[in-house]
Write a protein that holds these residues in place. Structure first.
Motif, PDB file in Angstrom:
ATOM      1  N   TYR A 132       0.805  -1.220   0.000  1.00  0.00           N
ATOM      2  CA  TYR A 132       0.000   0.000   0.000  1.00  0.00           C
ATOM      3  C   TYR A 132       0.839   1.272   0.000  1.00  0.00           C
ATOM      4  CZ  TYR A 132       0.909  -0.415   4.995  1.00  0.00           C
ATOM      5  OH  TYR A 132       1.518  -0.547   6.206  1.00  0.00           O
ATOM      6  N   LEU A 133       2.140   1.148  -0.241  1.00  0.00           N
ATOM      7  CA  LEU A 133       2.962   2.346  -0.342  1.00  0.00           C
ATOM      8  C   LEU A 133       3.310   2.605  -1.808  1.00  0.00           C
ATOM      9  CD1 LEU A 133       5.544   1.927   2.567  1.00  0.00           C
ATOM     10  CD2 LEU A 133       3.365   3.125   2.594  1.00  0.00           C
ATOM     11  N   THR A 134       3.630   3.869  -2.120  1.00  0.00           N
ATOM     12  CA  THR A 134       4.185   4.144  -3.438  1.00  0.00           C
ATOM     13  C   THR A 134       5.670   3.806  -3.398  1.00  0.00           C
ATOM     14  OG1 THR A 134       4.782   6.412  -2.908  1.00  0.00           O
ATOM     15  CG2 THR A 134       2.567   6.061  -3.749  1.00  0.00           C
ATOM     16  N   VAL A 135       6.285   3.751  -4.576  1.00  0.00           N
ATOM     17  CA  VAL A 135       7.702   3.383  -4.626  1.00  0.00           C
ATOM     18  C   VAL A 135       8.530   4.327  -3.772  1.00  0.00           C
ATOM     19  CG1 VAL A 135       9.694   3.160  -6.132  1.00  0.00           C
ATOM     20  CG2 VAL A 135       7.464   2.387  -6.902  1.00  0.00           C
ATOM     21  N   GLU A 136       8.271   5.623  -3.917  1.00  0.00           N
ATOM     22  CA  GLU A 136       9.055   6.607  -3.170  1.00  0.00           C
ATOM     23  C   GLU A 136       8.871   6.415  -1.669  1.00  0.00           C
ATOM     24  OE1 GLU A 136       7.274   7.315  -5.786  1.00  0.00           O
ATOM     25  OE2 GLU A 136       8.673   8.184  -7.236  1.00  0.00           O
ATOM     26  N   GLU A 137       7.620   6.220  -1.251  1.00  0.00           N
ATOM     27  CA  GLU A 137       7.359   6.041   0.180  1.00  0.00           C
ATOM     28  C   GLU A 137       8.064   4.802   0.712  1.00  0.00           C
ATOM     29  OE1 GLU A 137       2.893   8.053   0.111  1.00  0.00           O
ATOM     30  OE2 GLU A 137       3.149   5.884   0.215  1.00  0.00           O
ATOM     31  N   TYR A 138       8.088   3.757  -0.117  1.00  0.00           N
ATOM     32  CA  TYR A 138       8.759   2.516   0.280  1.00  0.00           C
ATOM     33  C   TYR A 138      10.252   2.766   0.466  1.00  0.00           C
ATOM     34  CZ  TYR A 138      10.439  -2.317  -0.114  1.00  0.00           C
ATOM     35  OH  TYR A 138      11.059  -3.524   0.101  1.00  0.00           O
ATOM     36  N   PHE A 139      10.850   3.471  -0.467  1.00  0.00           N
ATOM     37  CA  PHE A 139      12.276   3.782  -0.347  1.00  0.00           C
ATOM     38  C   PHE A 139      12.555   4.666   0.871  1.00  0.00           C
ATOM     39  CE2 PHE A 139      13.149   3.168  -5.169  1.00  0.00           C
ATOM     40  CZ  PHE A 139      13.280   1.810  -4.961  1.00  0.00           C
ATOM     41  N   TYR A 191      20.022   4.932 -10.014  1.00  0.00           N
ATOM     42  CA  TYR A 191      19.414   3.694 -10.503  1.00  0.00           C
ATOM     43  C   TYR A 191      18.386   3.939 -11.592  1.00  0.00           C
ATOM     44  CZ  TYR A 191      21.954   1.904  -6.608  1.00  0.00           C
ATOM     45  OH  TYR A 191      22.975   1.599  -5.760  1.00  0.00           O
ATOM     46  N   GLU A 192      18.282   5.186 -12.039  1.00  0.00           N
ATOM     47  CA  GLU A 192      17.334   5.521 -13.121  1.00  0.00           C
ATOM     48  C   GLU A 192      17.494   4.598 -14.329  1.00  0.00           C
ATOM     49  OE1 GLU A 192      14.994   7.982 -13.478  1.00  0.00           O
ATOM     50  OE2 GLU A 192      15.316   9.398 -11.845  1.00  0.00           O
ATOM     51  N   PRO A 193      18.749   4.338 -14.786  1.00  0.00           N
ATOM     52  CA  PRO A 193      18.865   3.460 -15.955  1.00  0.00           C
ATOM     53  C   PRO A 193      18.296   2.066 -15.685  1.00  0.00           C
ATOM     54  CG  PRO A 193      21.038   4.223 -15.209  1.00  0.00           C
ATOM     55  CD  PRO A 193      20.028   4.911 -14.384  1.00  0.00           C
ATOM     56  N   PHE A 194      18.460   1.592 -14.475  1.00  0.00           N
ATOM     57  CA  PHE A 194      17.934   0.271 -14.126  1.00  0.00           C
ATOM     58  C   PHE A 194      16.403   0.267 -14.158  1.00  0.00           C
ATOM     59  CE2 PHE A 194      16.888  -2.926 -10.768  1.00  0.00           C
ATOM     60  CZ  PHE A 194      17.408  -4.031 -11.428  1.00  0.00           C
ATOM     61  N   GLU A 252      10.184   3.425 -15.633  1.00  0.00           N
ATOM     62  CA  GLU A 252       8.870   2.811 -15.383  1.00  0.00           C
ATOM     63  C   GLU A 252       8.520   2.767 -13.901  1.00  0.00           C
ATOM     64  OE1 GLU A 252       9.710  -0.939 -17.052  1.00  0.00           O
ATOM     65  OE2 GLU A 252       9.173  -0.344 -19.081  1.00  0.00           O
ATOM     66  N   ILE A 253       9.405   3.255 -13.054  1.00  0.00           N
ATOM     67  CA  ILE A 253       9.220   3.015 -11.629  1.00  0.00           C
ATOM     68  C   ILE A 253       8.917   4.294 -10.848  1.00  0.00           C
ATOM     69  CG2 ILE A 253      10.300   2.060  -9.564  1.00  0.00           C
ATOM     70  CD1 ILE A 253       9.921  -0.066 -11.636  1.00  0.00           C
ATOM     71  N   LEU A 254       9.760   5.301 -11.039  1.00  0.00           N
ATOM     72  CA  LEU A 254       9.620   6.485 -10.195  1.00  0.00           C
ATOM     73  C   LEU A 254       8.500   7.399 -10.692  1.00  0.00           C
ATOM     74  CD1 LEU A 254      13.407   7.186  -9.706  1.00  0.00           C
ATOM     75  CD2 LEU A 254      11.840   6.077  -8.112  1.00  0.00           C
ATOM     76  N   ASN A 255       7.936   8.171  -9.782  1.00  0.00           N
ATOM     77  CA  ASN A 255       6.855   9.132 -10.074  1.00  0.00           C
ATOM     78  C   ASN A 255       5.681   8.492 -10.800  1.00  0.00           C
ATOM     79  OD1 ASN A 255       8.554  11.200  -9.052  1.00  0.00           O
ATOM     80  ND2 ASN A 255       9.585  11.226 -11.032  1.00  0.00           N
ATOM     81  N   GLN A 256       5.281   7.319 -10.389  1.00  0.00           N
ATOM     82  CA  GLN A 256       4.202   6.627 -11.100  1.00  0.00           C
ATOM     83  C   GLN A 256       2.829   6.877 -10.483  1.00  0.00           C
ATOM     84  OE1 GLN A 256       4.349   4.602 -14.033  1.00  0.00           O
ATOM     85  NE2 GLN A 256       6.199   5.844 -14.098  1.00  0.00           N
TER      86      GLN A 256
END
Lengths: 231, 470
Positions: A87-94, A115-118, A122-126
């Motif tokens: 139930y967290l967003t990626v940023e919150e999880y990090f 890690y942007e290239p990795f 498709e992951i951040l700010n979604q």
């Protein structure tokens, strides 16, 4: 770094893991292979004190994992999706993982840029919860999450499964770089012999809970392992 | 392979019997069975009684005509209730999609199963005995049974309309506005909206041929629903997950609380972002009103021991309902938390603070009950302090014995909220509910009201100091 002595785990009298002695020095890229039921995940779970050993001990930095929690700052892991908080967003999880390792949000933000290239955009700010990501993208988040705060040991269970080919290749170089730059010890289990022999310096082959092979990687290792598994 | 209705039922049966803890579910079903039986009998008497009551109150009118005038409200309420509560049975459809079963047959299964919904039974249960009585008393057999048939058709139409409405809230608001507006226009402005509809229903009764119109309407809606479902039977349409909006992303004020704030922040997000947790918090809201029931009764005001019971519920609703599942809430990612750089004691403390925090909020909110007098208020504050110090601790402890994992984002159905219920939890309700009553009652019995309050407060503070020491 990690030492296991006469470590065993039984379920209803059946031994699923039985290691007389296993030592993993600091900075090693340690690969664990074996068919289903060989005891790979059991070993990781014992290492992380998620299950109790039937006998024997396992130590991280000379701390017995079942006696104290002081080993927790040294190690991080990504075993499966249950390591994510849906139930967290990626940023919150990090941020959450970062805060457990004394990193501020700003530090996490600037750290994660590497890690942007990795992530391939498709992951951040979604603006969606982790539970709504695809399996492969969840895996990317979990793997990068395990790197937060530069732990000395990182455990990855089947990191290559479910990833697309591009990300598999990037993951391999990412692991090598982390190990080279920070001296991180990696424990990686995999069913993919090519990937694991490429990344790791040492391969341990488990069968029915015991160590069948413990080899330093050479150019012939992949052949040797393929030979074993085809019989 | 032919996928028949029987097989569809068979799957439902297996789902029930092979569910975890099905014995318990069976017990709950039997309980529901008795409840259903009770309603059945109650409706039977209501249906029979309705005719005689109406004839006695309005001797010059036909009871059926009186019902016709108002039945539109019944059907309107029916639609609204279905809109909120009825879930179309489409959950198991996904696996069937790629099997060699014609879609038509899958849809037929879904539609047929939807007819078994309780909402459809209300009409039958209420109107069948009524119509039997009418046909005996009035003798107009054919017209009353064709009317009955028409009412069933309208119920069925409602049943399928819910699929078409598809959780569109504008339709629900429209129905509500129409009924309210109709009522106002009819009674205050002499615009015959409701009575015109009443005349329509009356026509069904007087001229049975009109029932064919309803029948045609029913078949059209049925056909529309089937085509609609066929179009929706794709993973990215009707079977897709709804995209959620991100809520509670700015809880930065908790950062000031250091390490505990981080965990609290997560817990608050857990509560607001997951269906199951939201349900629990809503029940807590109901507990706040629970007290009103006790405090409005003269009888209870003289029995403070019972009021303690109410006070514990009011101030500790959240600690009890949320606390009993405490590590279980995190079960979906428990192994991750355990391997993180996170001391277990710190983890437990954060949970305890969450519970204590909830008690404080409840205590602030229940100041509205000051209306019932200072004595009641003192009692509630005493109960609050008990819950703050000891109740939260006991709830946390009881949660440790709840080893069943919890699915966070899945709705617990009414009467199926049995996962966490077991004997241990039942036993733990004794210290949670009975202990405070005893703590109050024993000093109260010997020394009076104030001593009882002191008993509650000291035990609460005692628990609090115990918690600080460890």
């Amino acid at each position: 770094m990690i030492k296991a002595y006469s470590l065993s785990k039984e379920y209803r009298g059946e031994k699923v893991l039985n290691l007389s002695e296993l030592e993993i020095p600091k900075g090693e890229l340690f690969g664990l292979i074996g068919n289903n039921g060989a005891g790979k995940t059991t070993f990781f779970s014992l290492l992380l004190d998620l299950i109790e050993a039937t006998s024997g001990t396992i130590e991280i930095n000379n701390i017995m994992v079942h006696q104290s929690e002081a080993w927790k700052p040294f190690i991080s892991a990504f075993i499966d999706e249950s390591y994510l908080i849906g139930y967290l967003t990626v940023e919150e999880y990090f941020y959450f993982l970062g805060s457990l390792r004394k990193k501020t949000q700003v530090e996490v933000d600037s750290w994660v840029k590497a890690y942007e290239p990795f992530f391939k955009g498709e992951i951040l700010n979604q603006k969606k919860y982790l539970r709504d990501f695809s399996k492969g993208n969840q895996k990317k988040v979990g793997i990068v999450g395990a790197l937060i705060g530069q732990p000395e040991v990182i455990v990855l269970d089947e990191p290559f499964a479910n990833l697309d080919p591009t990300t598999q290749i990037r993951l391999k170089s990412l692991i090598k770089e982390e190990a080279m730059n920070n001296g991180t010890t990696f424990l990686i289990s995999s069913h993919d012999l090519t990937h694991v022999t490429e990344v790791c310096d040492r391969i341990v082959l488990l069968e029915k809970g015991t160590v069948l092979k413990d080899i330093k990687k050479t150019s012939s290792t992949l052949k040797e392992l393929e030979q074993y598994f085809s019989n | 392979m032919a996928y028949t209705f029987r097989e569809s039922l068979g799957l439902s049966k297996k789902k029930f019997f092979r569910a975890p803890q099905w014995e318990l579910k069976l017990a709950v079903r039997i309980l529901i069975g008795f409840l259903a039986l009770y309603f059945l009998v109650a409706f039977l008497f209501l249906g029979i009684g309705l005719f005689f009551i109406l004839r006695k109150e309005f001797p010059e009118q036909d009871p059926v005509s009186i019902i016709n005038q108002w039945i539109i409200f019944y059907f309107g309420a029916d639609i609204l209730a279905r809109y909120f509560l009825q879930n179309p049975p489409v959950t198991d459809v996904k696996t069937l999609l790629i099997q060699p079963i014609p879609k038509k047959r899958i849809i037929r299964g879904v539609l047929l199963r939807s007819l078994s919904s309780i909402f459809n039974w209300f009409s039958v249960l209420l109107l069948l005995p009524f119509c039997i009585v009418v046909s005996i008393e009035n003798g107009a057999t054919f017209s009353i049974w064709s009317w009955f048939f028409a009412m069933l058709l309208i119920t069925g139409t409602n049943n399928f309309l819910v699929f078409l409405i598809n959780k569109n809230k504008n339709v629900a608001i429209g129905v509500l506005l129409f009924l309210a507006g109709g009522y106002v226009l009819e009674n205050y402005m002499n615009v015959p909206v409701i009575s015109s509809i009443g005349i329509g229903f009356e026509a069904l009764y007087i001229e049975p041929l009109w029932t064919t119109v309803i029948l045609v309407f029913f078949l059209v809606v049925l056909q529309l629903t089937a085509t609609f479902l066929k179009k929706e039977l794709y993973l990215d349409k009707g079977l897709s997950k709804k995209k959620e909006k991100i809520i509670g992303s700015n809880l930065y004020f908790l950062d000031r609380w250091g390490p505990l704030g981080i965990l609290l922040k997560n817990d608050i997000r857990l509560i607001i972002r997951n269906i199951r947790a939201r349900q629990v918090v809503l029940t807590t809201g109901l507990f706040l009103f629970y007290g009103l029931f006790f405090f409005t009764q003269e009888l209870y005001l003289e029995r403070p021991a019972i009021l303690v019971f109410a006070g514990i519920f009011i101030t500790g609703g959240f600690t009890i309902t949320f606390g009993q599942f405490i590590p279980a809430w995190d079960s979906e990612y428990y192994s991750m938390l355990m391997s993180q750089n996170l001391n277990y004691k710190r983890y437990l403390k954060s949970k305890l603070y969450l519970l204590m925090f909830s008690v404080v909020i409840s205590m602030v909110l229940c100041h509205a009950l000051l209306y019932f007098g200072k004595k009641v208020m003192v009692l509630i504050i005493g109960c609050g302090i008990f819950n703050f110090g000891l109740g939260a601790l006991i709830s946390l402890f009881s949660g440790a014995y709840n080893a069943t994992p919890l699915k966070l984002n899945v709705k617990a159905k009414a009467f199926e909220n049995t996962k966490g219920f077991n004997l241990t939890q039942f036993i733990f309700s004794i210290p949670k509910l009975v202990l405070p009553v005893l703590v109050f009652y024993i000093p109260y019995f010997f020394l009076g009201f104030n001593a009882g309050i002191v008993g509650l407060i000291t035990s609460g503070l005692g628990g609090f100091f115990l918690e600080i020491k460890f």
